[in-house]
Design a protein around this motif. Sequence first.
Motif, PDB file in Angstrom:
ATOM      1  N   VAL A 217       0.820  -1.209   0.000  1.00  0.00           N
ATOM      2  CA  VAL A 217       0.000   0.000   0.000  1.00  0.00           C
ATOM      3  C   VAL A 217       0.853   1.257   0.000  1.00  0.00           C
ATOM      4  CG1 VAL A 217      -0.215   0.076   2.525  1.00  0.00           C
ATOM      5  CG2 VAL A 217      -2.007   1.103   1.089  1.00  0.00           C
ATOM      6  N   PHE A 218       2.027   1.192   0.617  1.00  0.00           N
ATOM      7  CA  PHE A 218       2.880   2.379   0.700  1.00  0.00           C
ATOM      8  C   PHE A 218       3.552   2.717  -0.625  1.00  0.00           C
ATOM      9  CE2 PHE A 218       2.922   0.601   5.070  1.00  0.00           C
ATOM     10  CZ  PHE A 218       2.194   1.613   5.677  1.00  0.00           C
ATOM     11  N   ASP A 286       1.977   2.806  13.921  1.00  0.00           N
ATOM     12  CA  ASP A 286       2.823   3.514  12.960  1.00  0.00           C
ATOM     13  C   ASP A 286       2.340   3.248  11.537  1.00  0.00           C
ATOM     14  OD1 ASP A 286       5.417   4.931  12.206  1.00  0.00           O
ATOM     15  OD2 ASP A 286       5.683   2.990  11.186  1.00  0.00           O
ATOM     16  N   ALA A 287       1.923   2.016  11.262  1.00  0.00           N
ATOM     17  CA  ALA A 287       1.428   1.671   9.915  1.00  0.00           C
ATOM     18  C   ALA A 287       0.179   2.484   9.577  1.00  0.00           C
ATOM     19  CB  ALA A 287       1.134   0.179   9.833  1.00  0.00           C
ATOM     20  N   LEU A 288      -0.753   2.594  10.522  1.00  0.00           N
ATOM     21  CA  LEU A 288      -1.964   3.369  10.272  1.00  0.00           C
ATOM     22  C   LEU A 288      -1.633   4.847  10.088  1.00  0.00           C
ATOM     23  CD1 LEU A 288      -4.505   1.782  12.792  1.00  0.00           C
ATOM     24  CD2 LEU A 288      -4.453   1.511  10.302  1.00  0.00           C
ATOM     25  N   PHE A 292      -2.655   6.862   6.723  1.00  0.00           N
ATOM     26  CA  PHE A 292      -3.520   8.041   6.750  1.00  0.00           C
ATOM     27  C   PHE A 292      -2.809   9.245   6.133  1.00  0.00           C
ATOM     28  CE2 PHE A 292      -5.702   6.248  10.793  1.00  0.00           C
ATOM     29  CZ  PHE A 292      -6.483   5.420  10.005  1.00  0.00           C
ATOM     30  N   ASP A 293      -1.539   9.402   6.461  1.00  0.00           N
ATOM     31  CA  ASP A 293      -0.780  10.535   5.924  1.00  0.00           C
ATOM     32  C   ASP A 293      -0.632  10.418   4.407  1.00  0.00           C
ATOM     33  OD1 ASP A 293       0.983  12.952   6.397  1.00  0.00           O
ATOM     34  OD2 ASP A 293       2.427  11.607   5.431  1.00  0.00           O
ATOM     35  N   LYS A 294      -0.430   9.202   3.919  1.00  0.00           N
ATOM     36  CA  LYS A 294      -0.260   9.000   2.480  1.00  0.00           C
ATOM     37  C   LYS A 294      -1.497   9.449   1.714  1.00  0.00           C
ATOM     38  CE  LYS A 294       0.697   5.420  -0.973  1.00  0.00           C
ATOM     39  NZ  LYS A 294       1.857   6.102  -1.582  1.00  0.00           N
ATOM     40  N   LEU A 319      -5.730   9.168  15.417  1.00  0.00           N
ATOM     41  CA  LEU A 319      -4.750   9.117  14.330  1.00  0.00           C
ATOM     42  C   LEU A 319      -5.344   9.644  13.028  1.00  0.00           C
ATOM     43  CD1 LEU A 319      -3.157   5.591  14.991  1.00  0.00           C
ATOM     44  CD2 LEU A 319      -2.065   7.823  15.359  1.00  0.00           C
ATOM     45  N   LEU A 320      -6.568   9.232  12.714  1.00  0.00           N
ATOM     46  CA  LEU A 320      -7.214   9.701  11.491  1.00  0.00           C
ATOM     47  C   LEU A 320      -7.466  11.199  11.560  1.00  0.00           C
ATOM     48  CD1 LEU A 320      -8.418   9.084   8.731  1.00  0.00           C
ATOM     49  CD2 LEU A 320     -10.516   8.321   9.865  1.00  0.00           C
TER      50      LEU A 320
END
Length: 358
Positions: A217-218, A286-288, A292-294, A319-320
């Motif tokens: 996904v990244f 950290d993954a979430l 979200f930032d991406k 986080l969101l």
Amino acid sequence: MSTAVEVESPMRSRVAALARAAAYPRLRYMGSKYKLAPHLGTVFNEIGGTTFLDAFSGSGFVGYLAKALGYAVTTNDYLHFPSVISRASMVNETTLLTDQMIDTICGPAADSRKFIQTTFRDVFFAEDDRVFLDSAWSHIDSMTGFERDIALAALILSAARKQPRGVFTISGDLSHYDDGRRDLSLPLRDHFRERAAEYNAAVFSTGQEGKAVTGDVFNLAKTDYDVVYLDPPYAPPTDDADYTKRYHFLEGLSDYWVGREIMQKTKTKKIPKQASVFANKRTIEDALERTFDKFRDAGAIVMSYSSNALPGDARIKELLGTVKPYVEVRMVDHQYHFGTHSTAARRSVQEYIFIGRD
């Protein structure tokens, strides 16, 4: 072979979309969202827009639902077989498997290959079923395009339906799992004919261009989708969410294990695990945050998550909220079923739908 398929209106009502999605070929898949379709359909309809990313596509159902709602859909998964399924059912607009193609695949083998017969002897399926899988691949190997995708999707679904519980962590003599269900006794050759018919029936056209990719996904391009839907592996407090372990046979079947390492010392002849930072309670936050930032520039981020996983809903909302100023959480009562018989254990949880908007 392409066959005329009626083009449906790009933007459809939620009711019509749910009716279309109800015909989607059902793959037993960990975390499947079939039962959440009415709730997700409502959310996607409320958000609107025209472009949609299903970043963890799995069974392909949500991407198909989004197409039925009128979106131009891109799906992604880190495993290969979900992209095959999405191309066959969602990206494909008009191509069907003809009766002649199905007869050919179900007929005599085109060559003498025996990879599945020998590699998975006494591991998965009876001999006649393993013979059929090799034989089917001898024909599919020369196919291209959406015809190949539909044939493979039907073969994958056939194997999943025939395997007790739909997972490939159990092997050998599985007679104690036989609860009389037709799927367990139906020969794979007959399964294939029925599954091919299901995928043919699922094909429809909206004139919207879809896409199915395989990858992390990244590594996805930062396209400004109107809706980004996230259904990552859940990070359980105990056990694991290892999709490779559960579905390794389907993954190998999707490309005939070409170039894949098989762990010969394992009982089920697994392929190496693809570790996920989402499935680990130490790396999930950290993954979430990175995910979200991406996708902070997307019109809306929608994420499914479960109350029996980490982190909790309050932390995910926080986080969101770092990338979307308005975050709503909807809760749906849900039951996970363990096993396939009527007395199988069930665990009641709440399924969260997080909706982040600007």
